[in-house]
Each structure stands twice: as structure tokens, then as C-alpha cells.
Design a protein around this motif. Sequence first.
Motif, PDB file in Angstrom:
ATOM      1  N   PRO A   1       0.812  -1.219   0.000  1.00 15.34           N
ATOM      2  CA  PRO A   1       0.000   0.000   0.000  1.00 15.34           C
ATOM      3  C   PRO A   1       0.849   1.275   0.000  1.00 15.34           C
ATOM      4  O   PRO A   1       1.991   1.285   0.461  1.00 15.34           O
ATOM      5  CB  PRO A   1      -0.799  -0.115   1.301  1.00 15.34           C
TER       6      PRO A   1
ATOM      7  N   GLU B   1      -2.878   5.096   1.652  1.00 14.36           N
ATOM      8  CA  GLU B   1      -3.746   3.943   1.913  1.00 14.36           C
ATOM      9  C   GLU B   1      -3.554   3.410   3.322  1.00 14.36           C
ATOM     10  O   GLU B   1      -4.513   2.966   3.970  1.00 14.36           O
ATOM     11  CB  GLU B   1      -3.453   2.852   0.875  1.00 14.36           C
TER      12      GLU B   1
ATOM     13  N   ASP C   1      -5.289   5.629   5.876  1.00 16.19           N
ATOM     14  CA  ASP C   1      -6.745   5.466   5.845  1.00 16.19           C
ATOM     15  C   ASP C   1      -7.205   4.127   6.417  1.00 16.19           C
ATOM     16  O   ASP C   1      -8.407   3.862   6.479  1.00 16.19           O
ATOM     17  CB  ASP C   1      -7.253   5.590   4.401  1.00 16.19           C
TER      18      ASP C   1
END
Length: 314
Positions: free
Chosen positions: A108, A112, A115
Motif C-alpha cells: 500500500p 492507503e 486510511d
Amino acid sequence: MADFTRLPDLALRTYGGSVVAASDESFAEKESLIKPGRPGFTPETFGNKGQVYDGWETRRRREPGHDWALVRLGIPGVIRGVVIDTAWFKGNYPPHASVEAAAVPGHPSPGEVLDASWTEIVPLVRLRGDREHFFAVADDTRYTHVRLNIHPDGGVARLRVHGEARPDLSLYDGLGLDLAALANGGLVTACSNEFYSSPNNVIAPGLARHQAEGWETARRRDGGNDWLVIRLAGRGVIRLAEIDTTNLLYNAPAAVSLTGIDGDREVELLPRTPLQPDTPHRFRLDGDTPVTHVRVDIYPDGGLARVRLHGHLA
């Protein structure tokens, strides 16, 4: 030191860890957080940003909020403890900190990861300057990333994330792998002597750059021999053993033997075999008996740079 510090530092740069993002690094770079070794310091060494520090340091906050650094673990795993080290930060350390962890599959981006769903593994704690702080973690979840939050700002020299490796071995389905490797989930669970350096060094990633990056015992005076036991990444059949004495010029063992362990059963993998100093040795192994652990006996004492046990998961 806490007992959990005997476990590998999953975030260590030399194990593949990375500080992938930070809210600020105006005074000292974020990458220093996971460097190996103790932080250094030379007084009155000033650069364009002020005193040079071996650590991560943010600017003085003039607005609400707090600073943070996002770390991708070099080896995903179960975190058993965290060390926040404020070495040499005496008037500019953060008064409080907390640590969160997340599990994010694949490769990621920092956005990402930020989050993702985060779990607090070290609640808001008070810090002091120029000191190591040890925090045990009671959480059996497998994590891939951690986030160090400092409240509100300041400098931290090192972040250590000790735990048990839990890599995704499904990537090796149908393939061979190093069953002893720390990065694959191997771990030294017992050792006769670790006077000079940690036995887990022998299964660390990469090559040993110098003697201290291997395992070395004290000199024996009792006629016995030294040994260590490696818990393999999984029960498997070992086909190739690498015994590396690189950098050990006058303190390499005279010989080595390997014994496989599977429950109460022991299997000879490699009989007592002579070793040479400063040499990578490779031995093909016969037999097809799966084992879960391997005992490495060295005769009579000395050190090893690396041990690799290549084979297939059973």
C-alpha cells in the motif's frame, strides 16, 4: 530492559523496515528512527537547521494537533513490546507519546495505510528526556505498520518494535525457502551462550558486515561445546544448509553439526563437520524427514555469521 527486547525488532531498517511518511521532519530526518545501533551525539555540531541529532525531530508546533511518523515493519508480526528512546533529546523531547498499529495487505501507499483501521497498542504515556521507555503490548494480532504519535512535537531518537515474525508464507507454495530465516518466521528459542552478540543474528537478513553482526560466544573452559536451537518458519524438510563464518578469523568454531527435532524425535541432518574461518560453507543434506526445530552445535565455541536452512514446508 524488558524481556520482550530479546525478540527481534520487526521495524529495524536492516530487516527491511521503512519510515514511509511523517507529519514533519524539519530538524532531523524520520529515517533515523529505525536505524540499528545506539544513537550517537556530538555536542556543538550545528548545521543549517540547528544542532545535529541522530533521531527524528519536528519543529515547534504553533497550532493544535500532534506530530506522527508512519513505519512499515520490515517483518510483519505480532508485537510484544515497544521501546521509545529519547536519547540526547533533553530540552526538546515530546512530553507524551502513543503508538498505533495496523494490518494492511499488499504494497500500500502511505495514504492507503493512513486510511486503514488503526488499533492503539500503547496508550498516551508520559516521556522523559534522554531515556529509553519500555512498553509491553498484550495483543496477538498480526500487524504490518505502526504509527508513532508524539504530543505535541519534539524529538525521538529510536523506535523499536519487538515481536514475533508472522510473514505470509503462502507466497512460497510449491517453492523452496530458507526455513530458518527470521524474515520467514524463524526464531532462535534457546542458546548456550550469547556473551558477545545475539544468537538471532545468525538468521537475520543479508550478510554480516562485521563480527558483531553474527553470533559469538565466550571462550569455553569446561570441555563442552556451544549450541543454539532454531524454531523453523514451519515444519519442513531441509535440503541445503549454509554455515557462514565470514568475519570470524581467529574465533570460528573448529566444527559444526546439525540435528533436526520433531516432537520427541531427533534426526541427524549433518554429522560433525570441520569448518574454516571466514568462509561460507554449503552442505547438501540427505533425508526427507520433516522437522520443526534444528539444533546447531559448534565445537567447542566461537561464532557464526549466518545459518541458512533451505528446504520445503511439509
